[in-house]
Design a protein around this motif. Structure first.
Motif, PDB file in Angstrom:
ATOM      1  N   TRP A   1      58.982  13.991  44.877  1.00  0.00           N
ATOM      2  CA  TRP A   1      60.235  14.597  45.348  1.00  0.00           C
ATOM      3  C   TRP A   1      59.974  15.671  46.393  1.00  0.00           C
ATOM      4  O   TRP A   1      60.761  15.840  47.330  1.00  0.00           O
ATOM      5  CB  TRP A   1      60.993  15.218  44.179  1.00  0.00           C
ATOM      6  CG  TRP A   1      61.350  14.275  43.086  1.00  0.00           C
ATOM      7  CD1 TRP A   1      61.414  12.919  43.146  1.00  0.00           C
ATOM      8  CD2 TRP A   1      61.676  14.621  41.743  1.00  0.00           C
ATOM      9  NE1 TRP A   1      61.762  12.392  41.926  1.00  0.00           N
ATOM     10  CE2 TRP A   1      61.936  13.417  41.040  1.00  0.00           C
ATOM     11  CE3 TRP A   1      61.781  15.812  41.047  1.00  0.00           C
ATOM     12  CZ2 TRP A   1      62.286  13.387  39.694  1.00  0.00           C
ATOM     13  CZ3 TRP A   1      62.132  15.790  39.697  1.00  0.00           C
ATOM     14  CH2 TRP A   1      62.381  14.583  39.038  1.00  0.00           C
TER      15      TRP A   1
ATOM     16  N   ALA B   1      67.834  17.606  46.563  1.00  0.00           N
ATOM     17  CA  ALA B   1      68.936  16.710  46.926  1.00  0.00           C
ATOM     18  C   ALA B   1      69.930  17.386  47.844  1.00  0.00           C
ATOM     19  O   ALA B   1      70.612  16.735  48.622  1.00  0.00           O
ATOM     20  CB  ALA B   1      69.654  16.214  45.665  1.00  0.00           C
TER      21      ALA B   1
ATOM     22  N   ASP C   1      70.677  16.619  51.766  1.00  0.00           N
ATOM     23  CA  ASP C   1      71.189  15.307  52.151  1.00  0.00           C
ATOM     24  C   ASP C   1      72.670  15.143  51.847  1.00  0.00           C
ATOM     25  O   ASP C   1      73.214  14.068  51.929  1.00  0.00           O
ATOM     26  CB  ASP C   1      70.396  14.207  51.420  1.00  0.00           C
ATOM     27  CG  ASP C   1      70.707  12.832  51.979  1.00  0.00           C
ATOM     28  OD1 ASP C   1      70.817  12.717  53.209  1.00  0.00           O
ATOM     29  OD2 ASP C   1      70.845  11.895  51.181  1.00  0.00           O
TER      30      ASP C   1
ATOM     31  N   GLU D   1      74.607   5.014  48.394  1.00  0.00           N
ATOM     32  CA  GLU D   1      74.173   5.833  47.254  1.00  0.00           C
ATOM     33  C   GLU D   1      75.352   6.187  46.355  1.00  0.00           C
ATOM     34  O   GLU D   1      75.252   6.139  45.120  1.00  0.00           O
ATOM     35  CB  GLU D   1      73.502   7.104  47.749  1.00  0.00           C
ATOM     36  CG  GLU D   1      72.150   6.885  48.394  1.00  0.00           C
ATOM     37  CD  GLU D   1      71.595   8.130  49.037  1.00  0.00           C
ATOM     38  OE1 GLU D   1      70.438   8.103  49.483  1.00  0.00           O
ATOM     39  OE2 GLU D   1      72.326   9.154  49.116  1.00  0.00           O
TER      40      GLU D   1
END
Length: 376
Positions: free
Chosen positions: A96, A228, A231, A279
């Motif tokens: 990550w 996260a 994004d 997504e």
């Protein structure tokens, strides 16, 4: 107590702390630390140096330093209020963090203040004593100092003084709560119920094995939220602070969607907005997705979004939603004993009849027959 007396080796200790430091605070480790170090800034700023990288961490920035590398950090300015955790990462965490590497062992997951959609717009500041004519309308972003005479009829811009500013989307509140839980978990003995979050003035080492696992669970949540966040509007990791994705030592990274909705979309040519829409569909196929809602989520007009989506994937957005819902339904039929109506509702179909007909068109069998074949 010496290191030899500790039941947990120093490198494996999980320690959680919260500092509010002024000018003059500094830590220098010429040989690095035996553990990894995570720092998340709440207020003020800190200057961090490791492995040839130097950065100033501001509010919302998450800095992660790998073990055994020389580093130095200090308050930048008048104040640095931040959370920190010493830990050993789980294997998936390194993956990550990879797109956020600034140099070997130094990672920066940027906070919302670095992302383009949260930068303040250019504004005009009116000096003290400025007198405005009645009926003046201030432009968006205008501010004014105390003492400015605002006559009746003055229209304040959105976000101006006296008018509430829109709050930027941010995971900061959730991250802060996760740190509070981590600090409380570190105090747990491993028996009974873990303590509730309380005072945070003292660093705490999680000595009980169960306490360490709970703390690491909270750290995992923090890393997921922090990595996260950039994004949120289709931005690649690294964009917010002027880096190419994966421009550290670990090579390039690509943004891709996985699962049945990703057919026809892969590689460097993928449109980030389309990838983000995919997504959203894959994460919650049963949600009431529409072309309008998906377009809004990626900051496009419905017509432009539909065109770009079809161009990149070879199908319309709603056909992608349908495929995701049917794939989800097939999984539920295989893994659960939900009845057909419950499966239909969970997957976003308006009625069991419509679901059964659509499923049979896709899979060649109605849902009940499909389940019987799988279980036979």
């Amino acid at each position: 107590m010496s290191a030899d007396d500790m039941s947990v080796p120093a490198a494996e200790l999980v320690i959680v702390g919260h500092y509010d430091k002024g000018p003059g605070y500094a830590t220098r480790r010429p040989s690095g630390s035996p553990s990894w170090l995570l720092m998340w800034t709440q207020e003020g700023a800190g200057l961090v140096e490791q492995g040839g990288a130097a950065l100033t961490a501001g509010a919302g920035d998450l800095v992660v330093l790998a073990s055994r590398a020389a580093h130095h950090y200090r308050t930048a300015g008048e104040r640095w209020r931040f959370w920190w955790v010493h830990f050993q990462p789980r294997p998936s965490w390194v993956t990550w963090l990879r797109p956020y590497a600034l140099s070997p062992g130094c990672h920066l997951a940027p906070g919302p203040h670095r992302t383009p959609h949260t930068r303040p717009a250019p504004h005009t500041t009116l000096p003290p004593g400025t007198t405005l004519a009645p009926g003046t309308t201030l432009a968006p972003g205008a501010t004014f100092a105390p003492g400015t005479d605002l006559p009746p009829g003055t229209t304040l811009p959105p976000g101006g003084l006296g008018s509430p500013a829109a709050e930027s989307p941010s995971s900061s509140g959730r991250i802060e709560r996760a740190f509070l839980r981590a600090h409380a978990y570190a105090r747990w003995s491993g028996r009974g119920v873990p303590p509730e979050p309380g005072e945070t003035t003292r660093p705490v080492a999680a000595m009980a094995e169960r306490a360490r696992e709970l703390v690491l669970g909270a750290v995992e949540e923090i890393l997921l939220l922090a990595t996260a966040a950039p994004d949120a509007l289709g931005q690649e990791p690294g964009d917010a602070f002027g880096l190419e994705p994966g421009s550290g030592e670990n090579g390039p990274s690509t943004l891709s969607a996985r699962g049945p909705v990703a057919d026809g979309l892969s590689g460097a040519g993928a449109d980030r907005r389309v990838a983000r829409a995919l997504e959203l569909i894959a994460a919650e196929p049963g949600a009431p997705h529409t072309v309008t809602s998906l377009a809004a989520a990626v900051a496009l007009s419905p017509s432009r979004f539909a065109h770009v989506f079809a161009e990149r994937t070879g199908r319309t957005p709603m056909r992608a939603v349908r495929a995701a819902r049917l794939a989800h339904a097939a999984q539920l039929l295989e893994a659960t004993d939900l009845d057909i109506g419950q499966v239909a509702a969970a997957c976003g179909f308006v009625s069991p009849f419509h679901f059964s007909r659509t499923f049979a068109q896709e899979y060649g069998l109605p849902p009940r027959a499909y389940r019987r074949r799988l279980n036979s």
